[in-house]
Structures are given as structure tokens and as C-alpha cells.
Design an enzyme around this catalytic site. Sequence first.
Site, PDB file in Angstrom:
ATOM      1  N   GLU A 184       0.822  -1.224   0.000  1.00 47.32           N
ATOM      2  CA  GLU A 184       0.000   0.000   0.000  1.00 47.32           C
ATOM      3  C   GLU A 184       0.857   1.275   0.000  1.00 47.32           C
ATOM      4  OE1 GLU A 184      -3.044  -0.234   3.053  1.00 47.32           O
ATOM      5  OE2 GLU A 184      -3.911  -2.032   2.158  1.00 47.32           O
ATOM      6  N   GLU A 308      -5.088  -8.779   0.449  1.00 45.30           N
ATOM      7  CA  GLU A 308      -5.781  -8.344   1.668  1.00 45.30           C
ATOM      8  C   GLU A 308      -7.246  -8.173   1.307  1.00 45.30           C
ATOM      9  OE1 GLU A 308      -4.316  -5.183   4.192  1.00 45.30           O
ATOM     10  OE2 GLU A 308      -2.231  -5.689   3.691  1.00 45.30           O
TER      11      GLU A 308
HETATM   12  O1  AHR Z   1      -4.619  -5.611   7.605  1.00 47.04           O
HETATM   13  C1  AHR Z   1      -4.551  -4.408   8.290  1.00 47.04           C
HETATM   14  C2  AHR Z   1      -3.905  -3.296   7.478  1.00 47.04           C
HETATM   15  O2  AHR Z   1      -4.757  -2.921   6.445  1.00 47.04           O
HETATM   16  C3  AHR Z   1      -2.617  -3.636   6.787  1.00 47.04           C
HETATM   17  O3  AHR Z   1      -1.520  -3.449   7.610  1.00 47.04           O
HETATM   18  C4  AHR Z   1      -2.573  -2.657   5.650  1.00 47.04           C
HETATM   19  O4  AHR Z   1      -1.869  -3.152   4.540  1.00 47.04           O
HETATM   20  C5  AHR Z   1      -4.035  -2.387   5.350  1.00 47.04           C
HETATM   21  O5  AHR Z   1      -4.294  -1.029   5.238  1.00 47.04           O
END
Ligand code: AHR
Length: 536
Positions: A184, A308
Site C-alpha cells: 500500500e 488483503e
Molecule cells: O490488515 C490491516 C492493514 O490494512 C494492513 O496493515 C494494511 O496493509 C491495510 O491497510
Amino acid sequence: MTTFTRIGKGDRPSIFTTADQTIALIDPLLYGGFLEHMGRCIYGGIYDPSNTNGLIDENGFRTDVIEAMKELQAPIIRYPGGNFTATYRWLDGVGPKEQRPKRVEVAWKGVETNHFGTDEFMKWCDLVGAEPYLALNMGTGTLEEALAWLEYCNLDTDTHYANLRKQNGHEKPYGVKYWALGNEVWGPWQIEQSSKEDYAKKAYQWGKALKTLDPSIKLVLCGKDGHSDWDRFVLQECLKITDLHSIHIYTFDMQHYPNATSPKSAERAIEITAALIDLARTEMDYESFPHFSTKPKTPHRPKIAFDEWNIWNPIRAPGDKGAEEEYDVSDMLAVALWLNVFVRQAKHIGMAAIAQSVNVIAPLMTTEQGIVKQTTYWPLLLFSRYMRGQSLAVHVRSPAYTGSTSPEWLASTMDIPMLDVSAALGDDDYLNLAVVNLSDSESIETSLPPTEGTVQVFTVGGNENSIRDSNVWGSTKVSIIESEWNESGRFIFQKHSFTLLRWKVSPSRPCLDLSLTKATKDIAAGVVNSLHTRNE
Ligand code: AHR
């Protein structure tokens, strides 16, 4: 892939698929997990050396968590973050534990003891039977550190970092195949946030160098949510070094319908990302006319790493407080819908990882005394166990949800069938049908594809539960109810339920059998009628 016909009141819902309507292989990496140094995910989650209830092994790993992760058959685990990655010094986390430095952890404002690091992660992956996937620090980290980590993990040379691994008791290289080029990096919350131009330039150079050191690795490019100019740009600049393009989406809403339908937005994101990948491959070079080539710039077609995904309300469960969500039946339906999306879009997905696996926005929670399997654990388990093999094309006729959505654009962009469906043909010749009934008030009686013999039925949620039921330590209200179904014809999908049905098929059976039963004819007629309606 599903096609959908919206039906009116009084019309009969139906689901139609057959074993020979295969559309794509479901990548086994679709059921991956994610561990981050955040909240109680690592410390108190998978590593809990001070546990006094006999729940740990000789490594200090929670044995109940290992058992649950084995049950989930997670094929791959992403580590060590997440936002944590952007300041992580991997060298702090190897060697004798008493010599490892304790650091301020910047992303989640904690303290990092470094008692769990690379070698512990590799050991843990080995115990749960998962492949390790490492994310590189492209925040404060340097290319030199990244190359050193790759050498530590993968090289068998008589050189400094490979020898350091051996010195730490690990003679053989780990052979880590998947490496993420940052996490990210576009995010305002990120340490060393970057512009798309800066990231693309850096990622390309890092990618080239890493692949020069170990050509066997697969690189995961840092995308955004799949429908942004960041995704378009970095793909165009970095396609050559990209094996997978990573996207992240978290969905949630306080109200049931916008919450449970929200993962449909990820389906559109996947379609758009797939188009951006093709755009990067195939855009014509008209400048060199008349010698331009109609060949793709590269034959190579990266897939998506949805590394994610989950339901997360960061106001209800803030990241710097450990993000411990308590999931209810509505969330369980949302997770089942997420997984339906991945199976339907199997053609484009090379990997997916629920974020996260333990304690932090997770299906699995630990207490000092044991584990809690949250409502969302059960669809994940059923999908991982059965929705493998080939994704099948499905036609659904059902009422549609037409109310408000989250994000708002979803309602005006996509059809939202009240019955959300995916299907898979397993290597064991079982046809598996995953059905989410989103309605919080109505059961839906549905004509099913012709089945042979007994149908195994697994139901989560439904009449026995309320939409806000959840599981906590000492009280499991939501789990899998198993039954069998021998009737042909219609099946009742209970209100707010996830149902997985499976039955044995002969995969070579032709799509339109001349010996059609009445039920089959009705369903086939429904499909043909709906095609007519749409062509008119
Ligand atoms: O999974 C929690 C957080 O969410 C992670 O660290 C990040 O990559 C995302 O914003």
C-alpha cells in the site's frame, strides 16, 4: 462467472449449472492467509510463549491455532505486513533471541521485541503446511537490505547472508517463491508514501535486481484497489517484472444488506484490474506505423493477488487498538460472498489472502484458555475444503436486491441477485454449489440443477440464528449444520444462510441430455426464456 435473470414475485427461482461448463482452474492459492506484526496477531496469537494453559509447543507456538490453520488448509501465508512492513528491519528478527533489539513499532504504535522473525515464520509455515510469502520494506528499507533478505532465504552460496542463515541453524535455503514489492505504498498512512511515478521507477529497478539474484522468484506488484489510476500506471510501467498484481479491499456497513452485498464491489474491481492488465499488455504502438506489431507487448499475463480482503470497520475496531472485530451472521454472509466472487473470477485470480488470519480482523481468535472460531471461519473452511478444482459457469434466476449499497456506486453498476452463487467441479468429481441467501427475512425455494444420488448439505446461519448472532469464548451460536438431501426438484435456502451443496457427477455428461427429467426441462426452459428476454 454467473449470468443472472431478475425474476418478479411469483416466478420460480432456479440455479443452473452442469459439470461440463468449466470456465477456469481455481488457483489453490485462493485460500491464503496473512500474518502481520499488529495487535495480537503474532504475539498472543500464533506465538504465545508465556501461555500457562499448556497450549504451546516447544517453539512457543499456539498448538490450537496451528490445528485450526491446518483445518483451514491455507496454502500460502503473507508476512510480516501490512503497514508494519514499511519500517521492518528483517535482520533484527534473526539470530539468538536475547540479542535481538527491541524497537518502537511505527505503523501500529507498539513495541516490537523481534522474538518472532524470519526463521520462526518459516518454521510455523512448515508446521501448518503453508507456503511463505514475504513482503519487502519499500518504506525505510533499501534495495541492499531486500537483496540480503533474499540471499538469507533462498541462496545456498558460501556468502555472508546465506552463511548467516546456516549459522542460525538452517542449513538448507527456504526457497521463498513469492515476494511483494512493498505494501500500500500509495496510502497516506504509509511511512514513505510514494507517488505512482516514484513507485513504478523504484519497483522496476528492485524487481530487476531481485530477479537477477534469484530468477526463480515471483514478484507481486503493489497495486491499489484495482480501479484506480495507480493500478493502470504501475502495471504499464512494471509489467515486465510483475508476476502478480496486488490489490486490497476491505468492505463493511453497519446495516445488513449494504454490508453483506458490499463484496460485489470487489467483483467489479477484479474485472477492471483484469482489463488494466490487458491494457498494459496489448496497447498498440501507433508511433512506429507502418511497422507496428499486433502482438501483445509481452505474452506474459499477470494475474491478480487479492492479498488483503475482508470485512473491517476501522472505527469500530481501530488498527492501533488491535483491530479485534467480532463478526456476526451478516459478516459471515459477506465472507461467503467474497469467496463466491473469487471462485466466479477464478480466471483472473492467482492468489488471495484473508486479512488477517489470527486475532486482527480474523476468523480465528485466541484467549488464554483456547480459540474462538468466529462466524466467518465457517464459510472459509467450507470453501477451502470443497470449492477447489474448476470454476463452473452458473445461471441464476432469483429476486434482486435493489436497496442502498456500500460503496454507493455498486447499486447503479451491478446486478445483485438475492441468491449469490458460485460452483466448482472438484478433482473428486463432486459438483459443489455455494449459495448465499442474502435475505434476512425470506427463505427462497429454488430449482436446482439435476442431481444424482444423495446431496450433502452444509448450512451456516439460517433459521436458527439472528442476523446479529456472533461467537465468543464460551458461546458458539454459529457453526456448520450438516444434513443430506435426497429429493429432486426444489431446495429451500433458509433466510440469511450460506449453504454448500455437493453431489457426485459424471464429468463427461453432455450439457443437454436427451433423457431430460421434467425438472431439468423446466430449468432449461427458464434459461432459454431468459435468454430470449434479454435478446429482445
Ligand atoms: O490488515 C490491516 C492493514 O490494512 C494492513 O496493515 C494494511 O496493509 C491495510 O491497510
